[in-house]
Design an enzyme around this catalytic site. Structure first.
Site, mmCIF file in Angstrom:
data_model
loop_
_atom_site.group_PDB
_atom_site.id
_atom_site.type_symbol
_atom_site.label_atom_id
_atom_site.label_comp_id
_atom_site.label_asym_id
_atom_site.label_seq_id
_atom_site.Cartn_x
_atom_site.Cartn_y
_atom_site.Cartn_z
ATOM 1 N N ASP A 228 11.713 -0.712 12.961
ATOM 2 C CA ASP A 228 11.415 0.705 12.763
ATOM 3 C C ASP A 228 12.397 1.519 13.612
ATOM 4 O OD1 ASP A 228 10.196 3.164 12.392
ATOM 5 O OD2 ASP A 228 8.373 2.698 13.518
ATOM 6 N N HIS A 402 4.846 6.314 15.142
ATOM 7 C CA HIS A 402 6.126 5.625 15.303
ATOM 8 C C HIS A 402 6.609 5.724 16.747
ATOM 9 C CE1 HIS A 402 6.814 4.984 10.982
ATOM 10 N NE2 HIS A 402 6.084 6.078 10.860
#
Lengths: 589, 589
Positions: A228, A402
């Site tokens: 990510d 995130h």
């Protein structure tokens, strides 16, 4: 179905005696030098959503086995008019069905599981695996196309064996519980599939990220880490979900009337937190909107949510409760056009009215592309008289799922992979990831940033290379149609949307090939015809001239059609400054 | 033209002997009780852009005099497909031309001056006034429609008399120099027109906001203050323009290749700052893009910018200079489709290529609605290999021109008006303004938030009231057309964009009224016809059935048309889940 006592799940026979290389156990990472592993990002690269990764094991260049990770949906760009959603283009897998050994989902977000109901039938019924909540959410999706309970639940200590791939799970934290990173052992090396995550060391469900496992695999040696990178522009570490509770409690203290709370429908930990706070403030809870209903139901069934059923009230019964006793958990935090929150804001919901004195709390930030929808939602709610709270005016109403630079660099350091392939971000996030990892001392040459359609190949002892370019299209879902809106249809929509359409009907006598009557001109989205008699008369004259090229019979209709198009285009552009789509229709009578 | 020795500018005879009330000087704020002042927000309310305010003086209810403040453009919403820009709807002023005593511009931004070339002709040639740079920019706009130097320059100590309105100017700071607030003395009371501003006590041009004047007018007593409220969601005070210089210098220190800098083209102070830094780092400057060129030229002519002409290089000559000696000031910081920056990002600019090692700095935040354009611009620049800096990853590259809560409350406190009418924000900003002013102790009843089209009336000694509702439309400019794209055309565009269009051509014999051949079906933006034979055949059958209602001659064509529409709509929706625009065309042959 589930075997929690056994910690190894087999995908069937192909796993245990594959490749005709007797004696070589699939879980040993020994390579003959003849084999390779490829990564095919079917969802494209430089994308945040529409996640789908294909891992291939090849021997002597020949494809032997496929493992799929995730199968998500994407969201249409603004100019993809009328498109509901986008799904991965799986044409690459055509004719390779028999090689697919399994599919693993990393977590229960739509951009990782939402594509499966569209593609399941075409993928040949491979076994599918996911952690508990992810499996529950994916099975919910599949149920809509009549497929029942096909995603099997694994625990974080299980191993899945899919042909030559041996998959281990690591618990990470994200904005949905039961998020996993995957360790994929292959004969060529160990791959770390690190999709969406952050390190939340005080998560709401108390289930910590398994740093120890990350360290363990780091010591084993990772060939390539997919990671990510969406938060790579933010400094520091992303805050814990805990902070949302504190802020929400403050909001509740001030609230007088109804209290409406909206967040991602899959964030069941945050929804659980909201429910508990509602009870603390003596409010009854109603779930409003299908996605919230379904997710809460699924989470409750597997024991991930806890609340007494009698404190939940149906939205139709809300009118029996005074406003200050109501706590509504509402779907549609992104301003989705048909969501409950949008209907409430437009005052068109069947049971719920927002009025002066009510409070609406957005515990979500607009996903890039949704800013306009969310802003107009907020506007409308203000107009109804509500006090609206959202992250522009109130910090800590939402934290990202995130990781920021700190989280990302922590994973990179703990794992120490040979190569890094940043995923789940657009190009700017990839480049920013490269920049910060370079500051950490990581060799930028080892950051792999393949272009759209490029297939990475890893071989023992050599640098990874681009083995193949494949063509990837946006497969658009519009209404009931899947893929029938292609580039032609979309281009027409774009032209007409901006410039309008002008249809010229030319009646032709079939027998003689002669034009039998005056051509007719119809336009839509161009100019308001009733006020534009002059333009239309002029256009008719232009068409008439274009037809009058040859006396009598017209033979080459394609040529005439082109002439009409060109002449009319130049006339209309001169008159209006616009370039409508011109469609000449020769009709035989 | 300009009279700087005289500090009172008269607008002509109507000002000095108006209303037939001899002896009453227009600059005394004495009211007879019979007169009133109305505020007509022609640009609408709850809008950030498209600013245009009409002030009316009435006696015995009868309109006597009009003063206009600003005449700006607005930006189309995402669903206003194909629309270039929006201008204020001035139908309200029809038949009132002879009452317009003057127009004053507050500052030189397009949303305050950009509408004037479209409307000047219809407003009857009233005198127009603005401070120096604002006048220069407004005259630039007017020049494009052949009107020369009609906006007169005033100094901050001038007074303008426009009928019963006596206008004084107060210097404020904003993202363009020479921004003014207006004090409008009327017989009914003093109005403070406080459009876009912030308090920058260290502005780049050294010209400080005139707090002393604000205090002075506060002591005189303000009836109603109109005030910018766009920054009402941000705590604290907005930072000074100075901080941009520090950040930019840091960026320049690291830059190796070409340096591209983009900001609002009207922010000439920041452009001047950039030029000075370029010289400091031994780079030559090129201006790229028409709006930068024009604004710099206009600012230079009036002595607001200073640089030696020989250090400026034309974009076509850039190739003679090594990359690390180049500093490009580029138009298009909002990702406008045809701007220089967009062309550079797409690698389609005539003279400029961005390559690995170049730096691009965005000294601007996306205006709400432009996020998607700006994001894709940044993406593209990254893909060219540039190092891109923007406020998401680098603080203080841009500071807002609008005051935050601190600035707004400072103005409110210093002025202490009786009523407040927040402008220049959407509803959420208005409500947020109300909230923060309430925290300051201001009575929320005195915050006026009229709805779209509501006209506020002020009378001596009574509360303001809504005197009238007027109808306001979005006047859309599309290509050469002004206002010819109305709601019908736009609605058609929206339907076709999302669902496509299906045209059904039915040939009818004129003499007999009979259908002479098979109907034809043409579609665009609906489904790809070549792959959809089945649907089209089905549709033709549906049309045939709809026509076959009556044997032989069809009399009521309107009825048949409707039948075709309804039947086809339901058939296509069942087949595709879409609802295209259906256009039956009966063509006489």
């Amino acid at each position: 179905m589930m075997q929690h006592d056994s910690h190894v799940l087999f995908t069937g026979t192909s796993g245990s005696r594959h490749h005709g290389r007797p004696g070589l156990s699939h879980n040993q990472t020994v390579s003959t030098g003849k084999d390779s592993v490829r990564i095919v990002p079917l969802g494209g690269t430089g994308n945040v959503t529409k996640n789908m990764f294909v891992y291939e094991y090849r021997y002597d260049g020949k494809l032997r086995d496929i493992l799929i990770v995730d199968c998500g949906i994407g969201f249409p760009e603004p100019e993809m008019y009328g498109v509901d959603l986008i799904i991965p283009d799986i044409r690459y897998l055509e004719g390779k069905k028999d090689k697919i050994r399994g599919l693993v989902f990393t977590h229960g977000h739509d951009d990782h599981i939402g594509g499966i109901p569209y593609h399941f039938g075409k993928l040949g019924g491979m076994p599918m695996y996911a952690t508990k909540l992810t499996a529950a959410f994916a099975n919910l999706k599949l149920k809509e196309v009549g497929v029942k309970d096909r995603v099997r639940t694994v625990s974080y200590d299980d191993k899945v064996i899919a042909g030559p791939f041996r998959i281990s799970f690591i618990r990470l934290t994200h904005s949905v519980p039961d998020t996993a990173h995957l360790v994929i052992e292959t004969p060529v090396g160990i791959i770390y599939h690190g999709s969406d995550f952050k390190f939340d060391f005080t998560p709401l469900d108390g289930k910590l990220p398994e740093i120890n496992k990350i360290n363990h695999w780091g010591r084993r040696g990772i060939l390539v880490m997919l990671t990510d990178c969406l938060g790579s522009e933010r400094a520091g570490m992303t805050a814990s979900e805990q902070v949302v509770g504190t802020t929400l409690e403050k909001e509740l203290t001030h609230a007088r009337g109804k209290f409406l709370f909206t967040t991602q429908s899959s964030n069941i930990s945050r929804i659980q937190l909201a429910i508990e706070l509602a009870f603390k403030f003596n409010r009854q809870v109603a779930f409003v909107g299908r996605s919230i209903d379904q997710n809460v139901e699924a989470a409750k069934q597997i024991g991930y949510m806890h609340f007494p059923a009698e404190s939940i009230i149906r939205d139709r019964d809300l009118r029996r409760i005074p406003p200050h006793k109501q706590f509504l958990i509402v779907a549609g935090s992104q301003g989705q056009p048909y969501s409950a929150m949008t209907r409430i804001a437009n005052d068109s919901h069947r049971f719920i009215r927002v009025r002066e004195g009510d409070t609406v709390v957005f515990s979500a930030d607009p996903i890039p592309g949704n800013e306009v929808n969310v802003n107009s939602l907020i506007e409308e709610l203000y107009r109804r008289g509500a006090r609206v709270s959202y992250s522009d005016i109130m910090e800590d109403l939402h934290v990202s799922g995130h990781g920021s630079q700190g989280d990302l660099m922590l994973l990179l350091s703990a794992l120490g992979p040979r190569y890094v392939f940043p995923i789940g971000g657009t190009y700017r996030h990839l480049m920013q990831y490269k920049r910060i990892s370079q500051e950490l001392g990581f060799d930028p040459q080892r950051i792999l940033v393949p272009e759209e359609g490029e297939v990475l190949e890893f071989r023992h002892g050599t640098r990874p290379r681009i083995a193949e370019h494949i063509e990837l299209e946006n497969v658009m879902v519009d209404g009931l149609g899947i893929g029938d809106v292609g580039t032609t249809v979309l281009r027409d929509r774009q032209t007409i949307a901006k410039e309008g359409i002008v249809v010229v009907v030319v009646p032709m006598e079939q027998s003689s090939g002669r034009v039998t009557a005056e051509p007719d001109i119809i336009s839509r989205g161009f100019v308001y015809l009733k006020d534009s008699g002059e333009i239309i008369d002029g256009a008719k004259a232009v068409v008439a001239r274009s037809i009058r090229l040859k006396k009598g019979k017209i033979v080459d209709w394609a040529f005439v059609r082109k002439r009409i198009e060109d002449n009319l285009a130049s006339y209309l552009n001169k008159k209006t400054g616009r370039s409508p789509l011109i469609v000449p229709v020769i009709i035989e009578v």
